[in-house]
Design a protein around this motif. Structure first.
Motif, PDB file in Angstrom:
ATOM      1  N   LEU A 155       0.809  -1.219   0.000  1.00 47.93           N
ATOM      2  CA  LEU A 155       0.000   0.000   0.000  1.00 47.93           C
ATOM      3  C   LEU A 155       0.841   1.267   0.000  1.00 47.93           C
ATOM      4  N   ARG A 156       2.160   1.093   0.143  1.00 48.69           N
ATOM      5  CA  ARG A 156       3.111   2.217   0.109  1.00 48.69           C
ATOM      6  C   ARG A 156       4.396   1.693  -0.529  1.00 48.69           C
ATOM      7  N   LEU A 157       4.322   1.441  -1.820  1.00 46.72           N
ATOM      8  CA  LEU A 157       5.467   0.857  -2.518  1.00 46.72           C
ATOM      9  C   LEU A 157       6.679   1.782  -2.450  1.00 46.72           C
ATOM     10  N   PRO A 158       7.863   1.209  -2.233  1.00 46.91           N
ATOM     11  CA  PRO A 158       9.075   2.024  -2.095  1.00 46.91           C
ATOM     12  C   PRO A 158       9.680   2.423  -3.446  1.00 46.91           C
ATOM     13  N   PHE A 159       8.830   2.953  -4.327  1.00 47.76           N
ATOM     14  CA  PHE A 159       9.261   3.353  -5.666  1.00 47.76           C
ATOM     15  C   PHE A 159       8.689   4.724  -5.994  1.00 47.76           C
TER      16      PHE A 159
END
Length: 138
Positions: free
Chosen positions: A23-27
């Protein structure tokens, strides 16, 4: 995946692993050409499923492809019956049936994707009680 076992995959020849929250992709936004979610959306419910799709769309430069289970009593019964000669563990048998019944009907998957993207996708039925749908950036 945010689970610690993912770290164990590092150093095994597959060093392109990333640990993070779906839900909070590190991209950064639009940094990945195509984002694929295969057989995972049925694990998210309601607003969380919509948030998951929105996050995939955020990082996708060109497209998001979702492949998931098509809910079917026939598929659930077939899995249950087939699990005995295949010697599934009782937990796997139960989880498989629950997953199938948490799957989607084509219109339901289209509704969730439309809620997330504002576009109504074409949802296609595939072999093995699967559905696929895609969102593309215009």
């Amino acid at each position: 995946d945010i689970s610690p076992p993912l770290a164990a995959a590092r150093g095994t020849g597959n060093d392109a692993t990333v640990q993070g929250d779906a839900l909070r992709l590190p991209f950064a936004a639009e940094c990945v050409d195509v984002v694929l979610a295969s057989q995972i959306l049925h694990h998210f419910a309601g607003d969380t499923a919509v948030a998951f799709i929105r996050e995939m769309c955020r990082v996708a430069r060109r497209a998001v492809v979702i492949s998931d289970l098509r809910r079917s009593v026939i598929a659930a019964a077939g899995l249950w019956i087939g699990s005995f000669p295949l010697r599934f563990h009782p937990v796997s048998r139960h989880d498989g049936v629950v997953s199938v019944m948490r799957g989607f009907l084509p219109a339901e998957l289209a509704d969730i994707m439309e809620s997330a993207t504002g576009k109504r996708p074409v949802v296609r039925r595939r072999l093995g009680f699967r559905l696929t749908a895609a969102w593309t950036r215009d």
